[in-house]
Design an enzyme around this catalytic site. Structure first.
Site, short mmCIF file in Angstrom:
data_model
loop_
_atom_site.label_atom_id
_atom_site.label_comp_id
_atom_site.label_asym_id
_atom_site.label_seq_id
_atom_site.Cartn_x
_atom_site.Cartn_y
_atom_site.Cartn_z
N THR A 222 30.63 -20.74 41.17
CA THR A 222 30.06 -22.08 41.03
C THR A 222 30.32 -22.63 39.64
O THR A 222 30.36 -21.88 38.66
CB THR A 222 28.54 -22.02 41.33
OG1 THR A 222 28.00 -23.33 41.16
CG2 THR A 222 27.80 -21.07 40.42
N SER A 257 19.69 -20.79 36.50
CA SER A 257 18.71 -20.33 37.48
C SER A 257 19.09 -18.90 37.82
O SER A 257 20.22 -18.47 37.54
CB SER A 257 18.75 -21.18 38.76
OG SER A 257 19.95 -20.92 39.48
N HIS A 260 22.28 -19.07 39.81
CA HIS A 260 23.53 -19.26 39.06
C HIS A 260 23.89 -17.99 38.28
O HIS A 260 25.06 -17.63 38.17
CB HIS A 260 23.40 -20.46 38.11
CG HIS A 260 23.45 -21.80 38.82
ND1 HIS A 260 22.33 -22.55 39.08
CD2 HIS A 260 24.49 -22.50 39.33
CE1 HIS A 260 22.67 -23.66 39.72
NE2 HIS A 260 23.98 -23.67 39.88
N LYS A 263 25.80 -15.43 40.27
CA LYS A 263 27.24 -15.72 40.37
C LYS A 263 27.98 -15.22 39.14
O LYS A 263 29.13 -14.79 39.21
CB LYS A 263 27.46 -17.23 40.52
CG LYS A 263 26.90 -17.84 41.79
CD LYS A 263 27.69 -17.38 42.97
CE LYS A 263 27.55 -18.29 44.15
NZ LYS A 263 28.20 -17.81 45.35
N ALA A 316 22.41 -32.78 45.76
CA ALA A 316 22.20 -34.14 45.24
C ALA A 316 22.69 -35.27 46.15
O ALA A 316 21.86 -36.02 46.69
CB ALA A 316 22.82 -34.25 43.85
P1 NAD Z 1 24.84 -21.65 53.24
O1 NAD Z 1 23.50 -21.12 52.89
O2 NAD Z 1 24.93 -22.82 54.13
O3 NAD Z 1 25.73 -20.47 53.87
C1 NAD Z 1 25.71 -19.15 53.40
C2 NAD Z 1 25.82 -18.23 54.60
O4 NAD Z 1 25.84 -16.88 54.16
C3 NAD Z 1 24.62 -18.36 55.55
O5 NAD Z 1 25.06 -18.61 56.87
C4 NAD Z 1 23.90 -17.03 55.42
O6 NAD Z 1 23.28 -16.63 56.63
C5 NAD Z 1 25.02 -16.09 55.00
N1 NAD Z 1 24.58 -14.93 54.22
C6 NAD Z 1 23.80 -14.91 53.12
N2 NAD Z 1 23.60 -13.65 52.72
C7 NAD Z 1 24.29 -12.85 53.57
C8 NAD Z 1 24.47 -11.44 53.67
N3 NAD Z 1 23.88 -10.59 52.82
N4 NAD Z 1 25.24 -10.95 54.68
C9 NAD Z 1 25.83 -11.79 55.56
N5 NAD Z 1 25.69 -13.14 55.50
C10 NAD Z 1 24.92 -13.65 54.51
O7 NAD Z 1 25.59 -21.93 51.85
P2 NAD Z 1 26.85 -22.87 51.56
O8 NAD Z 1 26.34 -24.17 51.05
O9 NAD Z 1 27.78 -22.86 52.70
O10 NAD Z 1 27.50 -22.10 50.34
C11 NAD Z 1 28.48 -21.09 50.60
C12 NAD Z 1 28.94 -20.48 49.29
O11 NAD Z 1 29.51 -21.48 48.47
C13 NAD Z 1 27.81 -19.85 48.49
O12 NAD Z 1 28.27 -18.65 47.90
C14 NAD Z 1 27.50 -20.86 47.43
O13 NAD Z 1 27.02 -20.24 46.27
C15 NAD Z 1 28.86 -21.50 47.20
N6 NAD Z 1 28.76 -22.90 46.75
C16 NAD Z 1 28.14 -23.84 47.52
C17 NAD Z 1 28.05 -25.16 47.07
C18 NAD Z 1 27.38 -26.25 47.85
O14 NAD Z 1 27.26 -27.37 47.33
N7 NAD Z 1 26.94 -26.01 49.08
C19 NAD Z 1 28.62 -25.49 45.82
C20 NAD Z 1 29.24 -24.50 45.06
C21 NAD Z 1 29.30 -23.19 45.54
N1 USQ Z 2 19.11 -33.45 41.36
C1 USQ Z 2 18.38 -34.62 41.27
N2 USQ Z 2 17.67 -35.01 42.37
C2 USQ Z 2 17.64 -34.29 43.53
C3 USQ Z 2 18.39 -33.11 43.60
C4 USQ Z 2 19.12 -32.70 42.50
O1 USQ Z 2 18.38 -35.31 40.25
O2 USQ Z 2 16.95 -34.71 44.47
C5 USQ Z 2 19.90 -33.00 40.20
C6 USQ Z 2 19.50 -31.63 39.69
O3 USQ Z 2 18.44 -31.71 38.76
C7 USQ Z 2 20.81 -31.14 39.08
C8 USQ Z 2 21.88 -31.84 39.91
O4 USQ Z 2 21.25 -32.89 40.61
O5 USQ Z 2 20.92 -31.59 37.76
C9 USQ Z 2 22.54 -30.91 40.92
O6 USQ Z 2 21.55 -30.32 41.72
P1 USQ Z 2 21.88 -29.83 43.21
O7 USQ Z 2 20.61 -29.41 43.86
O8 USQ Z 2 22.71 -30.84 43.90
O9 USQ Z 2 22.86 -28.60 42.91
P2 USQ Z 2 22.59 -27.16 42.33
O10 USQ Z 2 21.18 -26.78 42.31
O11 USQ Z 2 23.35 -27.02 41.05
O12 USQ Z 2 23.28 -26.24 43.43
C10 USQ Z 2 24.28 -26.70 44.35
C11 USQ Z 2 24.41 -25.65 45.43
C12 USQ Z 2 24.87 -24.33 44.80
C13 USQ Z 2 26.13 -24.58 44.00
C14 USQ Z 2 25.95 -25.69 42.97
C15 USQ Z 2 27.28 -26.12 42.33
O13 USQ Z 2 23.16 -25.45 46.10
O14 USQ Z 2 25.11 -23.38 45.82
O15 USQ Z 2 26.48 -23.39 43.33
O16 USQ Z 2 25.50 -26.88 43.67
S1 USQ Z 2 27.08 -26.45 40.62
O17 USQ Z 2 26.01 -27.43 40.46
O18 USQ Z 2 28.35 -26.94 40.15
O19 USQ Z 2 26.69 -25.20 39.98
#
Ligand code: NAD
Ligand code: USQ
Length: 476
Positions: A222, A257, A260, A263, A316
């Site tokens: 991330t 957090s 984070h 990761k 967000a």
């Molecule tokens: P998500 O929660 O929708 O999907 C994660 C999936 O992993 C779920 O289906 C969950 O059941 C499965 N899982 C969790 N722990 C497990 C385990 N121990 N064994 C098997 N399955 C397991 O999350 P997402 O939004 O699709 O994110 C996927 C990945 O991408 C994560 O690693 C997240 O950190 C990363 N990521 C997401 C975002 C975002 O904005 N959604 C941004 C940056 C990085």
């Molecule tokens: N934020 C607001 N209002 C909201 C929600 C979020 O102002 O209602 C702000 C937060 O304070 C933060 C920013 O928006 O400053 C991003 O928050 P977010 O909830 O969209 O994202 P974050 O918590 O960082 O996590 C999400 C995914 C995580 C991924 C990460 C990418 O849940 O899995 O790793 O985005 S990154 O932010 O680049 O680390």
């Protein structure tokens, strides 16, 4: 304490359930092992979308008149790709995309994310089908099979059994607890997040080392690993000159957090494993993902992806769009100058494919920053307000006390050229995407529970235990 949950028993309970369920995996795997039907290669599949049920919704009418279609081809040449976390938001879209592109795909997931939603009283705005129904519908529409391994990657016995059956040539690892707010709810969830994420990733590294050392691991990291430093953010590594000597070192990490930070620990472990065992590993530092439809998930409502809006799993832009659609003020945390990298989910799936097709060299972890644009929270809120107006939405923006401890005004300049150099053609965020996302949100707005929108917890209030009253997370 009604509704009280404990992460550890949950994990064990899941494990037991999955130990049983995983016995079914060989059958699914054998069926899938018959391969991708040659007749389906290079074709275009077209299906009518569902009939509108809500006559008042402009969005529904627009959706109902579209004829979604998907391009099927064989560019993946049947390469076996295991998608861990393939039932989740990024994983589901990626699994379908890779299958459409002719990779042989299997999903591994313990479905724990669905359980967390149930425990907290949350639900996706969009109605998501079970993973079994999802893959069955995909096969019905395209003729392409996706294997299913239901189980926990922290259970090495399960992982080993499934791994040896499928023997992936590449593994995409999405399977982690990915919410920063969830990891800050209480001590148990902080510990659970780090144990689940760090030990799951170590297990995958061991599976590769033991059973298929040439398998390329594509791991989702991330952008938040870097924090918000007052210097430019590079892609993984930094050239440093210190006391007259030079070196290239992992870029300094400052997670915000326990999620984070998990990761960051993963990244450190992967650098070590790549070097020590001569593995191929790519760490994709992804920004915040937005959007819900990809070409593949739009094919049929059974394939629809999840869209989270609650304060723990919602992110967000997705949250802002849904808030606008349900006439809730957009929740800017604090001053709203927080700037992050963002990308469209259609680009997530393409980035993963580019990463798979361009494997890391043996022995040195490759890092790519996976985002296409930088936005501040205020900029996103303003965009949603502007695009909502022509749709008849009177969008309000409000500043709510920031539940997080984070810089609200800061320097932010992150590099992202590596994926562009590999050929990524981004879908930049514009009015059209916000408009289409707003329409999806309007279509399903009756499923929104307004009470789940405001922050459920704050970083400073994360304590040893947290009590759950009914289905709502009580604020400390
Ligand atoms: P998500 O929660 O929708 O999907 C994660 C999936 O992993 C779920 O289906 C969950 O059941 C499965 N899982 C969790 N722990 C497990 C385990 N121990 N064994 C098997 N399955 C397991 O999350 P997402 O939004 O699709 O994110 C996927 C990945 O991408 C994560 O690693 C997240 O950190 C990363 N990521 C997401 C975002 C975002 O904005 N959604 C941004 C940056 C990085
Ligand atoms: N934020 C607001 N209002 C909201 C929600 C979020 O102002 O209602 C702000 C937060 O304070 C933060 C920013 O928006 O400053 C991003 O928050 P977010 O909830 O969209 O994202 P974050 O918590 O960082 O996590 C999400 C995914 C995580 C991924 C990460 C990418 O849940 O899995 O790793 O985005 S990154 O932010 O680049 O680390």
């Amino acid at each position: 304490m009604r509704g009280s949950v404990s992460a550890k028993p949950v994990a064990r309970q899941q494990q037991r359930a999955h130990a049983k369920m995983s016995a079914a995996a060989p059958r699914a795997s054998q069926a899938r092992a018959m391969g991708v039907g040659a007749a389906s290669l290079g074709s275009r599949v077209q299906v009518a979308s569902r009939v509108a049920s809500s006559p008042s919704s402009v969005a529904t009418k627009a959706v109902a008149t579209e004829k979604p279609s998907v391009t099927l081809n064989a560019s993946g040449k049947g390469k076996k790709v295991l998608v861990i976390g393939g039932d989740g938001y990024c994983g589901w879209a990626t699994a379908l995309h890779l299958s459409a592109q002719g990779y042989e795909v299997a999903i591994m997931d313990n479905l724990v994310r669905r359980l967390w939603d149930q425990q907290l009283g949350y639900d996706s705005l969009t109605p998501i089908a079970s993973i079994q129904k999802r893959v069955a519908k995909w096969k019905e529409l395209t003729g392409r099979e996706i294997g299913l391994y239901i189980g926990d990657i922290c259970d090495f016995e399960f992982l080993t059994e499934a791994w040896k059956q499928f023997m992936p040539e590449a593994v995409v690892h999405f399977g982690e607890q990915r919410s920063a707010p969830y990891s800050m709810l209480d001590r148990e969830r902080a510990v659970f997040t780090q144990v689940n994420n760090v030990s799951g990733t170590i297990n995958v590294l061991y599976a590769i080392k033991e059973f298929s050392p040439d398998c390329h691991m594509v791991k989702l990291g991330t952008m938040g690993e870097y924090g918000t430093p007052n210097i430019d953010i590079e892609e993984g590594y930094l050239d440093v000159e210190h006391n007259g000597r030079k070196d290239t070192l992992p870029y300094p990490k400052q997670g915000n957090s326990f999620y984070h930070l998990s990761k960051i620990h993963d990244s450190t472990n992967m650098i070590f494993a790549a070097k020590t065992w001569k593995l191929r590993i790519t760490d994709l530092n992804q920004g915040v993902v937005y959007g819900v439809k990809t070409e593949e998930t739009a094919l049929d409502e059974t394939l629809i992806n999840r869209l989270d809006y609650d304060s723990v799993f919602g992110t967000a832009l997705n949250r802002f769009v849904i808030q606008a659609a349900v006439d809730h003020p957009i929740t800017v945390y604090g001053k709203g100058g927080q700037t992050r990298g963002f990308l469209d989910i259609r680009d997530t799936v393409r980035c993963i494919r580019l990463a798979i097709d361009n494997p890391a060299d043996v022995g040195a972890m490759k890092v790519m920053n996976q985002f296409t644009e930088l936005f501040s929270v205020n900029e996103l809120a303003g965009l949603v307000k502007k695009v909502g107006a022509p749709l008849g939405l009177d969008v309000k923006i409000t500043s709510v006390p920031n539940p997080r401890i984070e810089a609200e005004e800061h320097y932010y300049n992150a590099k992202n050229s590596k994926l562009l150099d590999l050929g990524l053609e981004p879908h930049y965020l514009g009015d059209a995407l916000v408009d289409s996302l707003l329409k999806v949100a309007m279509e399903y707005k009756d499923r929104c529970d307004h009470e789940l929108i405001l922050p459920a917890n704050n970083w400073g209030g994360s304590g040893v235990s947290r009590h759950f009253v009914g289905q709502k997370v009580a604020s400390a």
